[in-house]
Design an enzyme around this catalytic site. Structure first.
Site, PDB file in Angstrom:
ATOM      1  N   LYS A  63      -3.063   5.224  -3.520  1.00  0.00           N
ATOM      2  CA  LYS A  63      -4.174   4.372  -3.989  1.00  0.00           C
ATOM      3  C   LYS A  63      -5.107   4.061  -2.821  1.00  0.00           C
ATOM      4  O   LYS A  63      -6.323   4.053  -2.972  1.00  0.00           O
ATOM      5  CB  LYS A  63      -3.642   3.080  -4.618  1.00  0.00           C
ATOM      6  CG  LYS A  63      -2.905   3.307  -5.930  1.00  0.00           C
ATOM      7  CD  LYS A  63      -2.483   2.002  -6.559  1.00  0.00           C
ATOM      8  CE  LYS A  63      -1.557   2.228  -7.736  1.00  0.00           C
ATOM      9  NZ  LYS A  63      -0.206   2.717  -7.340  1.00  0.00           N
ATOM     10  N   CYS A  87       3.740  -0.937 -12.759  1.00  0.00           N
ATOM     11  CA  CYS A  87       4.122   0.191 -13.630  1.00  0.00           C
ATOM     12  C   CYS A  87       5.265  -0.256 -14.525  1.00  0.00           C
ATOM     13  O   CYS A  87       6.216   0.485 -14.762  1.00  0.00           O
ATOM     14  CB  CYS A  87       4.476   1.428 -12.804  1.00  0.00           C
ATOM     15  SG  CYS A  87       5.971   1.262 -11.836  1.00  0.00           S
ATOM     16  N   ASP A 135       5.293  -8.832   5.847  1.00  0.00           N
ATOM     17  CA  ASP A 135       5.570  -9.441   4.556  1.00  0.00           C
ATOM     18  C   ASP A 135       4.208  -9.932   4.041  1.00  0.00           C
ATOM     19  O   ASP A 135       3.547 -10.744   4.711  1.00  0.00           O
ATOM     20  CB  ASP A 135       6.528 -10.614   4.775  1.00  0.00           C
ATOM     21  CG  ASP A 135       6.828 -11.359   3.488  1.00  0.00           C
ATOM     22  OD1 ASP A 135       6.150 -11.110   2.472  1.00  0.00           O
ATOM     23  OD2 ASP A 135       7.749 -12.202   3.507  1.00  0.00           O
ATOM     24  N   ALA A 148       0.771  -1.241   0.000  1.00  0.00           N
ATOM     25  CA  ALA A 148       0.000   0.000   0.000  1.00  0.00           C
ATOM     26  C   ALA A 148       0.809   1.302   0.000  1.00  0.00           C
ATOM     27  O   ALA A 148       0.310   2.325  -0.473  1.00  0.00           O
ATOM     28  CB  ALA A 148      -0.946   0.000   1.196  1.00  0.00           C
ATOM     29  N   ALA A 149       2.016   1.309   0.552  1.00  0.00           N
ATOM     30  CA  ALA A 149       2.765   2.568   0.645  1.00  0.00           C
ATOM     31  C   ALA A 149       3.100   3.084  -0.754  1.00  0.00           C
ATOM     32  O   ALA A 149       3.317   2.272  -1.656  1.00  0.00           O
ATOM     33  CB  ALA A 149       4.039   2.352   1.443  1.00  0.00           C
ATOM     34  N   PRO A 150       3.109   4.403  -0.960  1.00  0.00           N
ATOM     35  CA  PRO A 150       2.971   5.489   0.017  1.00  0.00           C
ATOM     36  C   PRO A 150       1.537   5.875   0.362  1.00  0.00           C
ATOM     37  O   PRO A 150       1.337   6.804   1.127  1.00  0.00           O
ATOM     38  CB  PRO A 150       3.686   6.652  -0.683  1.00  0.00           C
ATOM     39  CG  PRO A 150       3.469   6.397  -2.140  1.00  0.00           C
ATOM     40  CD  PRO A 150       3.476   4.900  -2.304  1.00  0.00           C
ATOM     41  N   GLY A 151       0.542   5.187  -0.197  1.00  0.00           N
ATOM     42  CA  GLY A 151      -0.826   5.373   0.270  1.00  0.00           C
ATOM     43  C   GLY A 151      -1.749   6.161  -0.644  1.00  0.00           C
ATOM     44  O   GLY A 151      -2.901   6.404  -0.291  1.00  0.00           O
TER      45      GLY A 151
END
Lengths: 155, 303
Positions: free
Chosen positions: B118, B232, B163, B113-116
């Protein structure tokens, strides 16, 4: 040192939010109140049972921190900005944009500089800009921004 | 400035882009910044003071997203950005969330999820209701994730720092977003920086991890639940081959993606390998066709 998130007996917190800032109890009813070490967090109540299951495990963060120190009711500025400004009835100041920028830079300012205010007593007050909560200040002799991360380049 | 690709990467891209490869390379550096209005705090871009003297255009395929066409420096220091009224975000990277189609009642897992950006977009669509579990393996990145969520006023999210392969819950998720760690070809191409560090070895190493992650994500999904996989990067080993692996090992089906963009279909063959025919439903985003950054997105449903 790791601290677990736990459900909080929220009566004291709710009473403080209602008496100090004027929140309605109905509005606060949408949240679950949690604590971790000194901090208080709110999280959306929708999935209470699932949240309980997750909190049995080690989680890094739950919802949004609204108080950094529950004993002295030190609010978390960014956390408070998730609340609806309409809920704040007293102990607030209204900023113009220039004051918002100064606030983000961490500059203290005087009460005369604000656009509007309704302050009942010294202590932490909510800062509002354009009908949105932008953070909190400590009001003593002057207003001191209560923010963990200042940004000197704010513009 | 022309981007010089490592020879092997050029050959790889040429194999599926054909004669368009030069056009592709020339379009990799997008000439604009993109922003997303945070509707948890703001309803309209016109409410934001710092955009009053800027030129911007609405993005047709995503609600509340804009291309800033003025030449702006330091947008990240604007008061309204620091207050979470808007979020700077690549347009392609918003697509996986659009494809995930979050609903207010959902329980959603964001595996990496980081950096958040989305995660906060998901929360925004859910109007801070339902529940998101946002995970990241790295503690420092998780702190950044928490800051992003806090700044954006997100309070329907639990952050875990594990993890992702070891995630274990007493319940299953309605939806899973796996924006997988990848060789970041799109990022390097956009920045025109670091692409010389690309190697096929890194691609293959990432692909091994991605296959494990997608399997794990799928295991955590409810029957009839949806998993969106994105990267990406454009290497088929990290995209179609990962999905093909899942299709061979699990009861997954690839679903159509409806987006108002000139996207390209996923590949069904590459380098003498044949992939499942349904992979044509996945989408590849090429800069020369969309004016967006490189991306791959695939929507899967658990049967």
């Amino acid at each position: 040192m790791m601290f677990m998130f736990k459900f909080l007996e929220n009566k004291k917190i709710i009473n403080h939010l209602v008496s100090r800032y004027g929140f309605s109890k109905e509005y606060l009813d949408q949240f679950l109140f949690l604590f971790k070490h000194k901090s208080v967090f709110v999280i959306s109540k929708d999935k209470e049972e699932v949240i309980k299951k997750i909190l049995n495990k080690t989680v890094f963060n739950a919802g949004i921190e609204i108080f950094a120190d529950k004993k002295h009711f030190v609010p978390s500025s960014l956390g408070f900005s998730a609340f609806c400004a309409k809920e704040i009835k007293y102990n607030f100041v209204v900023f113009n944009r220039d004051l918002v920028v100064d606030f983000l830079k961490g500059k203290p300012f005087s009460l005369e500089q604000v656009v509007n205010r309704n302050i009942l007593s010294k202590g932490y007050i909510v800062c509002i800009y354009d009908n949105k909560i932008v953070g909190t200040c400590l009001y003593e002799d002057q207003l001191t921004p209560n923010i963990a991360f200042t940004n000197k380049k704010a513009k | 400035m022309t981007i010089e690709l490592p020879q092997k990467l050029f050959e790889k891209y040429s194999s599926f882009l054909g004669k368009d490869v030069d056009l592709f390379i020339n379009h990799c550096k997008t000439p604009y910044k993109a922003i997303r209005i945070n509707t948890l705090k703001i309803k309209d871009i016109k409410e934001i003071e710092c955009f009053k003297d800027m030129n911007y255009e609405k993005v047709i395929f995503l609600d509340n997203c804009y291309k800033i066409t003025s030449n702006v420096v330091g947008l990240g220091n604007c008061a309204e950005q620091l207050l979470g009224f808007f979020q700077m975000q690549e347009l392609s990277s918003m697509l996986p969330v659009y494809v995930l189609d979050p609903k207010k009642e959902d329980i959603i897992l964001d595996m990496s999820a980081a950096p958040g950006n989305k995660t906060s977009f998901i929360s925004e669509i859910m109007k801070n209701q339902g529940l998101i579990v946002a995970n990241d393996i790295d503690a420092n990145r998780s702190k950044k994730l928490i800051y992003t969520l806090k700044k954006n006023g997100v309070y329907n999210t639990v952050v875990t720092c594990n993890d992702a392969l070891k995630l274990n819950f007493d319940f299953l998720f309605d939806k899973v977003l796996l924006d997988a760690p990848c060789s970041s070809e799109g990022f390097f191409l956009k920045k025109n920086k670091g692409i010389h560090t690309w190697s096929q070895k890194i691609v293959l190493k990432k692909a091994i991890l991605q296959k494990k992650l997608i399997k794990k994500g799928f295991d955590l999904l409810k029957p009839n639940g949806v998993l969106v996989y994105s990267t990406c990067t454009l290497s088929p080993e990290e995209n179609e081959e990962v999905i093909d692996f899942l299709l061979k090992n699990d009861s997954a089906v690839v679903e159509d993606i409806d987006v108002r963009l000139n996207v390209s279909s996923g590949l069904t063959s590459y380098n003498n390998k044949k992939y499942d025919a349904s992979l044509k439903k996945a989408i590849r985003i090429y800069p020369h066709k969309t004016n967006l950054e490189c991306f791959f997105v695939c929507k899967l449903r658990k049967k």
